[in-house]
Design a protein around this motif. Structure first.
Motif, mmCIF file in Angstrom:
data_model
loop_
_atom_site.group_PDB
_atom_site.id
_atom_site.type_symbol
_atom_site.label_atom_id
_atom_site.label_comp_id
_atom_site.label_asym_id
_atom_site.label_seq_id
_atom_site.Cartn_x
_atom_site.Cartn_y
_atom_site.Cartn_z
ATOM 1 N N ALA A 9 0.845 -1.201 0.000
ATOM 2 C CA ALA A 9 0.000 0.000 0.000
ATOM 3 C C ALA A 9 0.874 1.242 0.000
ATOM 4 O O ALA A 9 0.370 2.356 -0.069
ATOM 5 C CB ALA A 9 -0.930 0.013 1.213
ATOM 6 N N ILE A 33 -1.109 -0.733 6.580
ATOM 7 C CA ILE A 33 -1.987 0.415 6.295
ATOM 8 C C ILE A 33 -2.089 1.325 7.520
ATOM 9 O O ILE A 33 -3.183 1.689 7.962
ATOM 10 C CB ILE A 33 -3.389 -0.018 5.799
ATOM 11 N N TYR A 43 -5.161 3.478 0.180
ATOM 12 C CA TYR A 43 -6.286 2.718 -0.346
ATOM 13 C C TYR A 43 -6.432 2.917 -1.859
ATOM 14 O O TYR A 43 -6.851 2.013 -2.573
ATOM 15 C CB TYR A 43 -7.581 3.103 0.372
ATOM 16 N N GLN A 47 -6.494 -0.013 -4.570
ATOM 17 C CA GLN A 47 -7.592 -0.107 -5.535
ATOM 18 C C GLN A 47 -7.055 -0.283 -6.953
ATOM 19 O O GLN A 47 -7.631 -1.020 -7.762
ATOM 20 C CB GLN A 47 -8.463 1.152 -5.461
ATOM 21 N N LYS A 53 -11.050 -1.644 -0.541
ATOM 22 C CA LYS A 53 -10.956 -1.224 0.851
ATOM 23 C C LYS A 53 -11.968 -1.955 1.733
ATOM 24 O O LYS A 53 -11.654 -2.388 2.849
ATOM 25 C CB LYS A 53 -11.175 0.285 0.944
#
Length: 350
Positions: A9, A33, A43, A47, A53
């Protein structure tokens, strides 16, 4: 090949995972995260790789909707039981550890976060590799390890025993820990000293993001050391290409290594350290001017003294990278800034 990439992330981890997936590797992505910076950017990166999420649950695998060869798990590296279980279950061929508590200045405010993630978390990675026949561990170090060293360009053969921040100290510790495991258990490890990485999907706490945001909102920026700073800004695509080449070339013992005149960048064990930098430092004020050119407006500047923990200049010697892996980062700063600003406008719908 099955590869664990931690920090997916995050800025570099996200781009690396995409590149590995697109060339056909099987990737397990891992990230805690945490909220060190705007989690919406984290996020958003997830994606982009098909991780929604709403489906994220701690320690539960999520299958990507875009890549059949990609699974993601939210996990803290310091969660020893969960990390070791992950290694035992998945049997990775290689590991790229990019997850860490980042930031020089934040390490002054919250030192324990760095010990927990960067030290306790890294020993769990090393133990997982050791006990599960991982063929190569590549891991993020940092140009910050050069600390008080003023011999330019920074060479991996130089002494780095005088860090200026706890963040840098943890990264140097990672290199020492990795060498120990290379020596004791014949685990190939390669440390990567990144130099001021920038580009699309970059971190909101970094200069390019902060300066671009301020420019587009007609706000003032803080310019430290009165602008008298040099940085070896390195574009994200160049960083990722370097990481992939390193990952594909496991560290080997150096047959010419001499314990009486020890070279810090290699060893009699399968251990190696590389700089990954642009090898072309840019004045901070020139960097700001390039941003102004791209956004089409001047940025109001508040000149400030040098911040504790910051170094006034960075400059990477990449001779080993060129000699061993036939690679040298080369993206011009103006092109990299143009690409970032285009992404920023799109992401924030400006």
């Amino acid at each position: 090949m099955k590869i664990l990439v931690t920090g997916t992330a995050g800025f570099i981890g996200f781009h690396l995972a995409k590149k590995l997936l697109e060339r056909g590797d099987e990737v397990i992505g891992l990230d805690s995260i945490n909220d060190y910076y705007d989690v919406n950017v984290k996020y958003g990166r997830l994606q982009e790789t098909g991780i929604e999420k709403e489906k994220i649950v701690y320690a539960k695998f999520i299958q990507s909707s875009k890549y059949p060869n990609y699974k993601f798990v939210q996990l803290n590296l310091e969660d020893r039981k969960a990390v070791l279980e992950l290694f035992e279950k998945e049997k990775f061929d290689k590991v790229v550890n990019l997850a860490a508590q980042a930031g020089v200045r934040y390490s002054i405010e919250n030192p324990f976060a760095y010990i927990e993630s960067n030290i306790s978390g890294f020993i769990n990675i090393l133990e997982g590799c050791r006990h599960n026949n991982v063929k190569h561990l590549a891991y993020a170090s940092s140009s910050s390890v050069y600390g008080l060293n003023e011999q330019m360009p920074f060479s991996t053969s130089s002494n780095v025993d005088h860090p200026m921040s706890l963040y840098a100290a943890t990264k140097k510790s990672n290199e020492l820990m990795a060498h120990t495991y290379s020596h004791l258990y014949n685990l190939p490890t390669t440390g990567l000293r990144f130099f001021t990485v920038y580009g699309p999907w970059g971190r909101p706490d970094m200069a390019l993001f902060l300066f671009t945001k301020a420019a587009l909102e007609d706000k003032t920026i803080d310019v430290f050391n009165n602008g008298d700073m040099l940085r070896d800004f390195t574009y994200i695509d160049d960083i990722v290409e370097g990481v992939v080449r390193v990952m594909d070339s496991p560290a080997k013992s150096n047959p010419n290594w001499n314990g009486k005149k020890p070279d810090p960048s290699s060893s009699s064990a399968p251990y190696k350290i590389y700089n990954i930098g642009n090898n072309n430092p840019v004045k901070l004020m020139d960097f700001i001017e390039a941003i102004e050119k791209t956004v089409g407006k001047k940025i109001e500047k508040n000149l400030m003294p040098l911040q504790p923990g910051d170094v006034p200049a960075t400059y990477a010697n990449v001779d080993d990278l060129v000699e061993d892996l036939h690679y040298k980062p080369e993206t011009p700063v103006q092109k990299g800034i143009d690409n970032f600003v285009a992404w920023y406008r799109e992401f924030f719908k400006l």
